[in-house]
Design an enzyme around this catalytic site. Structure first.
Site: not given
Length: 356
Positions: A140, A142, A293
């Site tokens: 895994h 990016h 957030k």
């Protein structure tokens, strides 16, 4: 500083301000060096762990045949898109790897660059296909999609991925760069100290919230061609759609992550046996949330939706969502508010020639 202005002459005030500025720059430089050193240390530890595993395999099975069992000769690549619940999902793989007996390997690229150099593409393909000690393996990182067929590989890895509503993904990434998350709360983030909200950023036409920043999920699925990273490319969108249908085993959506995990457990139990139960009732070590957030206003969302880039990224998201829901509809049934995987619905008959 107000007291300094009263007590010190102007030249000394200026000197004090300059000294303070130099001290701040020095501290930031030291912090950057510490982060770089930490990265180097992590890579050194990872290389050491790999060598230990290889040595252990050599000692434990010196007479092992070069040919792996079919169930073990499997590699999954999860080329995770940032801020799509990728860490939450990957941590499930880490929680299960010892029990289900497979390896998990994190692909960490320099400066998180999703595009590999041609020579690194060759190295990576060779590692993944020939590194028997790491099979079965779950890789895994990016990185954008890489077509193994271009390198003459006969047995390609299994690609999976998860994508997210493009504006929600960008908002999450915007605040992540400023406030981090509950996974590594002490880590200093690149934009730490910037208190500007996403709404304020869009209103001011800031670069971190510009429509161009939405262009990420399409190139991640499109791949390593230059046109994939040409913002607003219609060719890149169509190539991303093609790859999603033809090169990916399953692509889920963040908003329906549990269903994605359930389908993986049903179809790839070698890796994901127990994943659904872990996600539902485990200690939630896999869950990760961005802190501080603030959801954008309707006005902010409407402004971003005027962009052609958003329209293309949203088209890709809707395409992926429709495909995932189609797969799910043919694989599960709902009963009393719960989803259940369907049993085998095909069988063989009229088998000729008949055995005696």
């Amino acid at each position: 500083m107000g007291l300094l202005r009263i007590m010190l002459p102007p030249k000394l005030q200026l000197l004090a301000v300059l000294t303070f500025g130099v001290a701040v720059l020095f501290l930031e430089n030291q912090i950057q060096k510490l982060e770089e050193s930490r990265g180097k240390l992590e890579r050194a530890i990872a290389r050491h762990e790999v060598r230990e595993i290889e040595q252990r395999h050599t000692i434990d099975s010196p007479r092992q045949d070069a040919t792996l069992d079919e169930d073990d000769d499997v590699v999954i690549i999860y080329n995770r898109v940032p801020k799509t619940a990728s860490t939450s999902f990957t941590n499930i793989a880490y929680d299960l790897c010892a029990k289900n007996k497979y390896h998990v390997l994190h692909i960490n690229t320099t400066k998180n660059n999703p595009v590999m150099s041609l020579q690194d593409q060759v190295r990576f393909v060779k590692n993944v296909t020939s590194w028997k000690e790491m099979k079965p393996g779950f890789y895994h990182g990016h990185i954008s999609y890489l077509d193994f067929a271009k390198f003459g590989v006969k047995k390609k890895p299994i690609y999976i991925n998860v994508i997210r509503d493009p504006i929600e993904r960008l908002v999450s990434y915007y605040y992540f760069l400023r406030f981090g998350d509950d996974y590594r709360p002490g880590l200093r983030r690149r934009k730490q100290g910037d208190k500007k909200t996403f709404d304020e950023c869009v209103a001011a036409g800031g670069s971190d919230c510009a429509p161009e920043k939405l262009w990420l999920q399409i190139p991640f699925f499109c791949g390593h061609s230059s046109e994939c990273w040409n913002v607003g490319s219609r060719w890149a969108l169509e190539q991303a759609k093609y790859n999603l249908i033809n090169e990916y085993f399953l692509v889920g959506v963040t908003e329906e992550l549990e269903d994605f995990i359930m389908l993986l457990e049903a179809t790839l139990p070698r890796f994901f046996r127990g994943a659904t139960e872990l996600y539902r009732t485990g200690k939630k070590s896999h869950l990760r949330k961005t802190t501080e957030k603030k959801l954008p206003t309707k006005e902010t969302i409407a402004k971003l939706q005027l962009s052609e880039i958003w329209k293309m990224e949203n088209e890709f998201y809707e395409f992926a969502l429709e495909q995932f829901q189609f797969v799910r509809a043919h694989a599960v049934r709902e009963k009393d508010g719960e989803l259940y995987i369907l049993a085998q619905n095909f069988f063989y008959e009229k088998i000729y020639p008949k055995s005696n």
